[in-house]
Scaffold this motif. Sequence first.
Motif: not given
Length: 430
Positions: A105-106, A146-156, A350-351, A377-390
């Motif tokens: 994801r990162k 090469n004859g194919i189109t692929v779209s990927r979200l920012r989490n990969g 890193g959490y 409040l606790g740990k963030s959702n595991k799907a998150r890749a990064f912290a919030d920006s300033y």
Amino acid sequence: MAPPDHRRPFKRPTISDQQRRRELSLLRQAQNRLDAQHRARCLASTVLSLEAPEPGPGPGPEPALEVELASESEYHVEEEEGDSRSPSKEFDVRQASKLRGAEARKWFARQLMLPEWMIDVPDRLSQDWYVFARPAGKRCFVVSSNGITVSRLRNGSVLHRFPSALPGGARTRDVSGSAQSYSILDCIFHEIDQTYYVIDMLCWRGYSLYDCTAEFRFFWSNSKLIESGACDPPSQNHRYTFSLVPIYNCDENGLHAAYTGAVTYIKDGLLFYNKQAHYQTGNTPLALVWKDEKCSQYVIDTDSKGNVPRLQQVVLELQEDLKLITSDDPPVVFGCLDNDLVQKSGLRAGYLLKFAVGDVGLSFADGRLDRADLQYLGKSNKARAFADSYSKVIFQYAARHSPLRIDDLLSAINSRDERENEHPDVEMID
């Protein structure tokens, strides 16, 4: 919409150094031209290499990203978001293809140019910036080759695998070109009309546009996409329509058109691009996002149930020294976690951790954060890749207390125009 007050320039209390960082970012891109062709090739290869070897005519099962993670002796992936915005040239597709989970994801999120949130009005907004209405939907890469189109979200994860009219995007057309002839688009997929709205172009037929100005990239996108037939209605060899967003010079008329003008998609705020900005991966102050209730359904962040919490919530990254930082480069420190709490909760560096901004709120001194009232409040959702920006934290805080309004933007534009009219350039005549 009430007419703006043209009599005085707009002035807000200084809560950031965003303007200074804009100037430094422009200077940095002029001094350090990155190996854009290398980055484009790595991204295109990675998007395509992680898919199934022989995709059939249908969508097929989505390939898993959870492939074997390389050992630390093979390469080292930086944990800190602050280091991730300048991806190493040595970190190539062979390494990226071995990533899984949070690291995958990162890696993919690092490849996108992420706009900062507008927390002050840029200088020369009407002269140096574009503006357009951002489509609501899923931000993604689209790669054709090469004859194919692929779209990927920012989490990969794969969004779609399909034939398209993009160069090399379908097996029945344009497959005779070089294997290096790939194209990469930065898009938002709009669910309602099943359309990919193109907000930027990174590469076209193998020609990298990373180090081209936004002014040139937007011109190139408009001409090449229409020529390719990608904007045509869906057909057997072109499953999804690609569409261009209307882009305006950010003068009074352009800002009004982007803000109030009718579009074929649901709006999710306004995007502002500096005309001279290169495509910089990671957070950049040369692209800005701004929202209010009229142009976005979601101005203030909601919780997992879709409700606006009483207290603002932020996500920060825990460091070895127990400091809590944002995803910026360099990161902004919001505070420090108590060691007893870290030990008791089993937290590690890193959490990503979630906090509420207490009633005392945020305080600033000389344009910088001075103090933050944070409640764990606790740990963030595991799907998150990064912290919030300033900039996101400050924009959300301002939205609750003293929002930057559309009239403020118009006032800034008009006050600038009035000052220039009062002091026009004088033509020297012999």
